[in-house]
Design an enzyme around this catalytic site. Structure first.
Site, PDB file in Angstrom:
ATOM      1  N   LYS A  60      32.312  41.560  48.468  1.00  0.00           N
ATOM      2  CA  LYS A  60      31.461  42.771  48.426  1.00  0.00           C
ATOM      3  C   LYS A  60      30.056  42.254  48.988  1.00  0.00           C
ATOM      4  CE  LYS A  60      33.979  44.935  44.487  1.00  0.00           C
ATOM      5  NZ  LYS A  60      33.891  45.364  43.069  1.00  0.00           N
ATOM      6  N   PHE A 117      30.990  56.780  37.852  1.00  0.00           N
ATOM      7  CA  PHE A 117      30.545  55.852  38.830  1.00  0.00           C
ATOM      8  C   PHE A 117      30.999  55.868  40.183  1.00  0.00           C
ATOM      9  CE2 PHE A 117      34.363  53.923  36.893  1.00  0.00           C
ATOM     10  CZ  PHE A 117      35.074  53.630  37.997  1.00  0.00           C
ATOM     11  N   ARG A 167      43.631  37.160  41.275  1.00  0.00           N
ATOM     12  CA  ARG A 167      43.117  37.718  40.129  1.00  0.00           C
ATOM     13  C   ARG A 167      42.541  36.677  39.134  1.00  0.00           C
ATOM     14  NH1 ARG A 167      42.607  43.046  40.449  1.00  0.00           N
ATOM     15  NH2 ARG A 167      42.421  43.159  38.120  1.00  0.00           N
ATOM     16  N   THR A 224      36.322  41.267  35.321  1.00  0.00           N
ATOM     17  CA  THR A 224      35.270  42.202  36.095  1.00  0.00           C
ATOM     18  C   THR A 224      33.951  41.938  35.631  1.00  0.00           C
ATOM     19  OG1 THR A 224      36.952  43.833  36.334  1.00  0.00           O
ATOM     20  CG2 THR A 224      34.964  44.380  36.657  1.00  0.00           C
ATOM     21  N   ARG A 259      33.765  35.057  39.946  1.00  0.00           N
ATOM     22  CA  ARG A 259      32.768  36.234  39.295  1.00  0.00           C
ATOM     23  C   ARG A 259      31.902  35.506  38.159  1.00  0.00           C
ATOM     24  NH1 ARG A 259      37.068  40.896  38.629  1.00  0.00           N
ATOM     25  NH2 ARG A 259      36.526  41.969  40.717  1.00  0.00           N
ATOM     26  N   ASN A 279      30.046  42.542  41.468  1.00  0.00           N
ATOM     27  CA  ASN A 279      30.831  41.518  40.920  1.00  0.00           C
ATOM     28  C   ASN A 279      31.438  40.775  42.151  1.00  0.00           C
ATOM     29  OD1 ASN A 279      32.867  43.153  41.490  1.00  0.00           O
ATOM     30  ND2 ASN A 279      33.464  43.881  39.414  1.00  0.00           N
ATOM     31  N   HIS A 299      36.709  41.992  45.275  1.00  0.00           N
ATOM     32  CA  HIS A 299      37.712  43.090  44.815  1.00  0.00           C
ATOM     33  C   HIS A 299      38.902  42.266  45.325  1.00  0.00           C
ATOM     34  CE1 HIS A 299      40.396  46.652  44.739  1.00  0.00           C
ATOM     35  NE2 HIS A 299      40.827  46.018  45.853  1.00  0.00           N
TER      36      HIS A 299
END
EC number: 2.7.4.6
Length: 140
Positions: A11, A59, A87, A93, A104, A114, A117
């Site tokens: 991100k 959001f 994951r 998250t 993270r 964070n 994705h």
């Protein structure tokens, strides 16, 4: 376990801080192989389309603006049980709740910023991969 594919986005908060290599290294060390990767600046249409599932959430607008704010790196990852493996290495998250040694925990700034994705199922991985990649761009 079967070798499967998943989809990942590094991100804007991570690309802005030059963390693409560090994040990719953690993915590879977790047993995932990058079989497609491109650095893009998401358009509004792409961001709204990709996150359409969240359109009614409060959001949504902020998420779309964030994903357009800096370049992102979209990737197809391959490995045994790729969705779960990705994951697991991403972590929770909320970085405050993420396990030590996860992406993270190491790099995320907040719940919103964070760092990564990752697809939440094999079915969604296929949809997300197809959103950004043509089959001939994926080289295993």
């Amino acid at each position: 376990m079967a070798v499967t594919r998943t989809f990942s986005i590094i991100k804007p908060d991570a690309t802005k801080r030059n963390l693409t290599g560090a994040v990719t290294k953690m993915l590879e060390e977790a047993g995932l192989r990058v079989v497609a990767s491109k650095r893009i600046r998401m358009s509004r249409e792409q961001a709204e389309g990709f996150y359409a599932v969240h359109k009614e959430r409060p959001f949504f607008g902020e998420l779309v603006d964030f994903m357009m704010s800096e370049p992102v790196v979209v990737q197809v990852l391959e490995g045994e049980d790729a969705v779960k493996r990705n994951r697991d290495v991403m972590g929770a998250t909320n970085p405050a709740e993420a396990a030590e040694g996860t992406i993270r925990k190491e790099y995320a700034l907040s719940i919103g910023e964070n760092t990564v994705h990752g697809s939440d199922s094999e079915e969604n991985a296929k949809i997300e991969i197809d959103f950004f990649f043509d089959e001939d761009e994926i080289v295993g």
